[in-house]
Design an enzyme around this catalytic site. Structure first.
Site, PDB file in Angstrom:
ATOM      1  CG  HIS A 158       9.399  -3.799  -6.132  1.00 23.26           C
ATOM      2  ND1 HIS A 158       9.110  -4.331  -4.983  1.00 23.26           N
ATOM      3  CD2 HIS A 158       8.914  -2.590  -6.567  1.00 23.26           C
ATOM      4  CE1 HIS A 158       8.415  -3.093  -4.431  1.00 23.26           C
ATOM      5  NE2 HIS A 158       8.333  -2.201  -5.089  1.00 23.26           N
ATOM      6  CE  LYS A 162      12.327  -1.534  -4.276  1.00 20.52           C
ATOM      7  NZ  LYS A 162      12.569  -0.107  -4.284  1.00 20.52           N
TER       8      LYS A 162
END
Length: 269
Positions: A158, A162
């Site tokens: 990600h 995040k």
């Protein structure tokens, strides 16, 4: 219902909040009635479209969830665990559907959400996309078909902003793999390897998290044995897939009885 479901978006300034607002504004199936941000946020009192750098939408960003939920059919919430738990109680009071995409929820958070679901519809998923939910079902079936001679590793990637790891999607996949093997994930989860760790425990499900750049979301489920590997993969390139899934969930939940549901229910998988 004949009228278009009225939607509230929480965390309006966030990546998913803005994507949800744009997607709802373009939809002919739902309508945006409120956009929420935390108290003191610089967007409070501004038109949400203008705050996003676009055309005014006629919706002023508010920090009053109770007033917003009172005029909503559904609340779509991709925020943080503490905020989501508070929103769950308020949405239940308003009998509004609560669509939750928030990840990193603790056991206590989930317990509070379950209590709210006694009074209203709550649809919660670590990932709202059709492809990922199909991957979850495939993972369960493959895990059931392949015995412990096949080690299971879940690798996720990600963007660098995040805040939780493993991702909610990775945990969904881990739960599916464990269920396929007839086990509890908490008993066989291996989330960290550093230094002299010793050999891999037979039957464990391992997790690896990559964070970097603007990666939207990539998930691999690796089944590795001697002489062969099976890899199941999903790559997301556009957050709009999560927004579309959340909106679909909000529409699907309109005629459902109070309770907890998932995207597997929404998609009929």
């Amino acid at each position: 219902m004949t009228e278009k479901p009225a939607i509230v978006v929480t965390g309006a300034s966030g990546r998913m909040g803005q994507m949800l607002i744009r997607t709802i504004a373009q939809s002919d199936k739902v309508t945006l009635v409120a956009a929420l941000e935390r108290e003191g946020h610089e967007w409070i009192g501004k038109d949400v479209g203008s705050a996003m750098g676009g055309t005014a939408l006629g919706i002023t960003v508010s920090d009053d969830p109770l007033a917003a939920f009172a005029k909503a059919h559904a609340v779509i919430d991709f925020t943080a665990p503490a905020a989501t738990v508070a929103f769950a109680g308020l949405a239940a009071q308003a009998r509004a559907i609560h669509v939750i995409g928030t990840t990193g929820l603790s056991a206590a958070d989930l317990s509070a959400i379950s209590a709210a679901a006694r009074h209203a519809v709550i649809i919660r998923a670590g990932n709202m996309s059709l492809g990922v939910n199909l991957l979850v079902q495939l993972t369960k079936k493959v895990a059931a078909a392949l015995d412990d001679d096949f080690d299971i590793e879940i690798i996720e990637a990600h963007h660098n902003m995040k805040v939780d790891a493993p991702s909610g999607t990775a945990l969904m996949l881990g739960e599916a793999a464990a269920e396929g093997r007839g086990r509890e994930l908490k008993e066989i989860s291996d989330r960290g390897r550093d230094g002299i760790t010793g050999a891999r425990n037979r039957g464990d499900i391992g997790f690896s998290a990559i964070r970097g750049g603007d990666i939207v979301g990539e998930h691999d489920v690796l089944f590795a044995s001697t002489g062969e590997r099976v890899v199941l993969r999903h790559v997301a390139t556009d957050r709009a897939i999560f927004a579309r899934g959340a909106i679909r969930a909000a529409i699907w939940g309109q005629d459902k009885a109070p309770g907890e549901y998932s995207m597997v229910d929404v998609l009929g998988l």
